[in-house]
Design a protein around this motif. Structure first.
Motif, PDB file in Angstrom:
ATOM      1  N   ILE A 197       0.962  -2.689   3.817  1.00 30.75           N
ATOM      2  CA  ILE A 197      -0.384  -3.004   4.251  1.00 30.75           C
ATOM      3  C   ILE A 197      -0.213  -3.922   5.416  1.00 30.75           C
ATOM      4  O   ILE A 197      -0.891  -3.847   6.476  1.00 30.75           O
ATOM      5  N   SER A 198       0.757  -4.838   5.541  1.00 38.68           N
ATOM      6  CA  SER A 198       0.885  -6.008   6.383  1.00 38.68           C
ATOM      7  C   SER A 198       1.404  -5.275   7.647  1.00 38.68           C
ATOM      8  O   SER A 198       0.749  -5.696   8.812  1.00 38.68           O
ATOM      9  N   ARG A 199       2.192  -4.196   7.674  1.00 37.21           N
ATOM     10  CA  ARG A 199       3.000  -3.648   8.628  1.00 37.21           C
ATOM     11  C   ARG A 199       1.730  -2.645   9.235  1.00 37.21           C
ATOM     12  O   ARG A 199       1.597  -2.629  10.538  1.00 37.21           O
ATOM     13  N   GLY A 200       0.835  -1.959   8.604  1.00 30.89           N
ATOM     14  CA  GLY A 200      -0.318  -1.292   9.080  1.00 30.89           C
ATOM     15  C   GLY A 200      -1.110  -2.072   9.850  1.00 30.89           C
ATOM     16  O   GLY A 200      -1.712  -1.581  10.917  1.00 30.89           O
ATOM     17  N   MET A 201      -1.543  -3.153   9.392  1.00 30.64           N
ATOM     18  CA  MET A 201      -2.415  -3.943   9.994  1.00 30.64           C
ATOM     19  C   MET A 201      -1.633  -4.558  11.454  1.00 30.64           C
ATOM     20  O   MET A 201      -2.416  -4.695  12.456  1.00 30.64           O
ATOM     21  N   GLN A 241      -5.447   2.781   2.193  1.00 32.04           N
ATOM     22  CA  GLN A 241      -5.364   3.946   1.933  1.00 32.04           C
ATOM     23  C   GLN A 241      -3.877   4.762   2.511  1.00 32.04           C
ATOM     24  O   GLN A 241      -3.733   5.606   1.734  1.00 32.04           O
ATOM     25  N   MET A 242      -3.266   4.045   3.504  1.00 30.40           N
ATOM     26  CA  MET A 242      -2.094   4.351   3.764  1.00 30.40           C
ATOM     27  C   MET A 242      -0.865   3.874   2.553  1.00 30.40           C
ATOM     28  O   MET A 242      -0.121   4.968   2.066  1.00 30.40           O
ATOM     29  N   VAL A 243      -1.228   3.105   1.645  1.00 34.13           N
ATOM     30  CA  VAL A 243      -0.346   2.917   0.413  1.00 34.13           C
ATOM     31  C   VAL A 243      -0.433   4.065  -0.333  1.00 34.13           C
ATOM     32  O   VAL A 243       0.453   4.496  -1.135  1.00 34.13           O
ATOM     33  N   GLY A 244      -1.953   4.482  -0.633  1.00 35.21           N
ATOM     34  CA  GLY A 244      -2.162   5.501  -1.797  1.00 35.21           C
ATOM     35  C   GLY A 244      -1.580   6.756  -1.112  1.00 35.21           C
ATOM     36  O   GLY A 244      -1.180   7.738  -1.887  1.00 35.21           O
ATOM     37  N   GLU A 245      -1.464   7.010   0.153  1.00 36.55           N
ATOM     38  CA  GLU A 245      -0.968   8.273   0.711  1.00 36.55           C
ATOM     39  C   GLU A 245       0.528   8.180   0.911  1.00 36.55           C
ATOM     40  O   GLU A 245       1.324   9.307   0.697  1.00 36.55           O
ATOM     41  N   GLU A 246       1.204   7.130   1.330  1.00 32.02           N
ATOM     42  CA  GLU A 246       2.707   7.102   1.537  1.00 32.02           C
ATOM     43  C   GLU A 246       3.491   7.001   0.451  1.00 32.02           C
ATOM     44  O   GLU A 246       4.478   7.380   0.283  1.00 32.02           O
ATOM     45  N   LEU A 247       3.172   5.974  -0.421  1.00 30.63           N
ATOM     46  CA  LEU A 247       3.725   5.589  -1.799  1.00 30.63           C
ATOM     47  C   LEU A 247       3.716   6.547  -3.032  1.00 30.63           C
ATOM     48  O   LEU A 247       2.784   7.517  -2.815  1.00 30.63           O
ATOM     49  N   THR A 248       4.559   6.410  -3.965  1.00 30.73           N
ATOM     50  CA  THR A 248       4.294   7.356  -5.195  1.00 30.73           C
ATOM     51  C   THR A 248       4.207   6.614  -6.257  1.00 30.73           C
ATOM     52  O   THR A 248       4.518   5.260  -6.296  1.00 30.73           O
ATOM     53  N   GLY A 249       3.954   6.937  -7.320  1.00 30.56           N
ATOM     54  CA  GLY A 249       3.990   6.447  -8.745  1.00 30.56           C
ATOM     55  C   GLY A 249       2.414   5.640  -8.863  1.00 30.56           C
ATOM     56  O   GLY A 249       1.523   5.931  -8.300  1.00 30.56           O
ATOM     57  N   PRO A 250       2.493   4.748  -9.885  1.00 29.31           N
ATOM     58  CA  PRO A 250       1.147   4.045 -10.447  1.00 29.31           C
ATOM     59  C   PRO A 250       0.693   3.280  -9.230  1.00 29.31           C
ATOM     60  O   PRO A 250      -0.650   3.203  -9.142  1.00 29.31           O
ATOM     61  N   VAL A 288      -2.170 -10.990   7.572  1.00 26.97           N
ATOM     62  CA  VAL A 288      -0.922 -10.414   7.717  1.00 26.97           C
ATOM     63  C   VAL A 288       0.030 -11.579   7.301  1.00 26.97           C
ATOM     64  O   VAL A 288       0.887 -11.083   6.291  1.00 26.97           O
ATOM     65  N   GLU A 289      -0.266 -12.854   7.541  1.00 26.46           N
ATOM     66  CA  GLU A 289       0.800 -13.900   7.197  1.00 26.46           C
ATOM     67  C   GLU A 289       0.518 -14.032   5.562  1.00 26.46           C
ATOM     68  O   GLU A 289       1.657 -14.230   5.008  1.00 26.46           O
ATOM     69  N   VAL A 290      -0.887 -14.101   5.197  1.00 27.80           N
ATOM     70  CA  VAL A 290      -0.890 -14.314   3.620  1.00 27.80           C
ATOM     71  C   VAL A 290      -0.254 -13.017   2.947  1.00 27.80           C
ATOM     72  O   VAL A 290       0.309 -13.556   1.781  1.00 27.80           O
ATOM     73  N   LEU A 291      -0.279 -11.870   3.415  1.00 24.76           N
ATOM     74  CA  LEU A 291       0.399 -10.864   2.753  1.00 24.76           C
ATOM     75  C   LEU A 291       1.732 -10.901   2.864  1.00 24.76           C
ATOM     76  O   LEU A 291       2.560 -10.638   1.595  1.00 24.76           O
ATOM     77  N   LYS A 292       2.196 -11.315   3.795  1.00 21.05           N
ATOM     78  CA  LYS A 292       3.917 -11.543   3.986  1.00 21.05           C
ATOM     79  C   LYS A 292       4.132 -12.629   3.028  1.00 21.05           C
ATOM     80  O   LYS A 292       5.181 -12.508   2.165  1.00 21.05           O
ATOM     81  N   ASN A 293       3.742 -13.791   2.729  1.00 21.65           N
ATOM     82  CA  ASN A 293       3.998 -14.932   1.802  1.00 21.65           C
ATOM     83  C   ASN A 293       3.718 -14.435   0.275  1.00 21.65           C
ATOM     84  O   ASN A 293       4.736 -14.492  -0.648  1.00 21.65           O
ATOM     85  N   ILE A 294       2.762 -13.408   0.022  1.00 22.06           N
ATOM     86  CA  ILE A 294       2.451 -12.895  -1.301  1.00 22.06           C
ATOM     87  C   ILE A 294       3.679 -11.941  -1.676  1.00 22.06           C
ATOM     88  O   ILE A 294       4.350 -12.011  -2.804  1.00 22.06           O
ATOM     89  N   SER A 295       4.150 -11.312  -0.564  1.00 16.39           N
ATOM     90  CA  SER A 295       5.247 -10.297  -0.895  1.00 16.39           C
ATOM     91  C   SER A 295       6.475 -10.910  -1.258  1.00 16.39           C
ATOM     92  O   SER A 295       7.304 -10.583  -2.216  1.00 16.39           O
ATOM     93  N   ARG A 296       6.796 -12.050  -0.406  1.00 15.95           N
ATOM     94  CA  ARG A 296       7.899 -12.814  -0.730  1.00 15.95           C
ATOM     95  C   ARG A 296       7.882 -13.640  -1.846  1.00 15.95           C
ATOM     96  O   ARG A 296       8.885 -13.666  -2.967  1.00 15.95           O
ATOM     97  N   LEU A 297       6.659 -14.014  -2.520  1.00 10.55           N
ATOM     98  CA  LEU A 297       6.581 -14.724  -3.859  1.00 10.55           C
ATOM     99  C   LEU A 297       6.855 -13.749  -4.677  1.00 10.55           C
ATOM    100  O   LEU A 297       7.463 -14.080  -5.736  1.00 10.55           O
TER     101      LEU A 297
END
Length: 324
Positions: A160-164, A175-184, A236-245
């Motif tokens: 999501i952050s890279r897409g933004m 929508q990219m997450v639902g199309e590009e990734l797989t699984g739950p 974008v910065e918030v999402l990067k921090n959440i991903s690292r957390l």
């Protein structure tokens, strides 16, 4: 061939065609692809838990629910069980789950009363435990699905952050997450994207995501996004921090699992040791253990030991279960 008979044949043919068309339309309305898509969407909304309209639609019978499903959903506290079934991802209805649980319990009760001379209370206790087995299986599938979502969530947030950063909007990145990734995780973000596209308020859609996937990491993501929408800032910065957390939390959880592995192995051994020892003694010397099942005092000892073992197993696994 006279004219009346010919007209009768034509009308009979037309009636047959119309009958087949009516049967097909009825089947398509009840069990067709569109009906299944509508039912799945309503169940996803129901699993979200924050949509009163979805609950009313389900209980009113719309969405092609069976009468048994409508009756079960009308009972108190069964909405949570319906959400639990949906969170497991095994794709069965609530009525089927209830029917399987009752069937397993009745089969165990009949088998014990017909095959062995055990007291009724003991047979009913074993039947009740057997009826809980489908729920335990469902809980296992649900936990595995939630673990998969937690494991794949950092990758989804990074996408999501890279897409933004590449210029896409937030809804387009979802929508990219639902199309590009797989699984739950892809399924959940696809549902989130569809809810936003269909006009569901953003707060309600994200809260539905948190209810469908009751994970601390998902709640961190939802709270961060909702707060950013209220207060502003660099998403974008918030999402990067959440991903690292989330990644750091998963690493800590892995360390805790390694440290608690010895305790879990001890619990497994202590659970299996008396059962395997009893079976081995019964194979080697059946007369030695037969008194336990032929004498009333021996049966009382067996029942007491079984109850104490169940309590001990529960206590051991609660001790080694560490929350991070």
């Amino acid at each position: 061939m006279n004219l009346g008979f010919a007209i009768f044949l034509v009308l009979a043919f037309v009636a047959g065609v119309l009958l087949l068309e009516g049967v097909y339309l009825l089947w398509n309305e009840q069990r067709g692809p569109e009906a299944k898509r509508l039912e799945e969407r309503l169940r996803n909304l129901s699993a979200g838990g924050s949509s009163d309209e979805a609950a009313r639609l389900l209980k009113s019978g719309r969405g092609n629910l069976s009468p048994l499903d409508r009756f079960i959903l009308s009972l108190p506290r069964f909405g949570g069980l319906d959400r639990f079934v949906e969170q497991s991802g095994i794709g069965i209805s609530l009525s089927m789950f209830v029917a399987v649980s009752l069937g397993v319990a009745l089969f165990a009760l009949m088998g014990l009363k017909v095959g062995t001379p055990v007291p009724l209370w003991f047979a009913m206790a074993i039947a009740a435990f057997a009826g809980v087995v489908p729920y335990l299986y469902l809980a296992s599938k649900r936990n595995k699905r939630l673990d998969t979502i937690e494991r794949d969530l950092p990758e989804a947030i990074d996408l999501i952050s890279r897409g933004m950063q590449a210029g896409h909007g937030f809804s387009s990145a979802l929508q990219m997450v639902g199309e590009e990734l797989t699984g739950p995780v892809a399924q959940e973000f696809k549902i989130l994207s569809e809810e936003l596209n269909f006009g569901v308020p953003a707060e309600a859609a994200f809260m539905n995501l948190a209810n469908r996937a009751p994970s601390d990491d998902v709640r961190f993501f939802v709270i961060a996004v909702l707060l950013q929408r209220e207060t502003g800032g660099n998403l974008v910065e918030v999402l990067k921090n959440i991903s690292r957390l989330v990644r750091d939390r998963l690493a800590l959880y892995g360390k805790v699992r390694v440290l608690s592995a010895e305790g879990k192995m001890s619990a497994y051994i202590l659970t299996a040791l008396p059962i395997c020892t009893g079976l081995m003694m019964n194979v080697v010397n059946p007369k030695f253990t037969s008194i336990l099942f032929s004498d009333p005092k021996g049966l009382n000892l067996v029942y007491t030991c079984a109850i104490m073992m169940i309590l001990g197993i529960y206590w051991m696994f609660r001790i080694v279960k560490i929350r991070v």
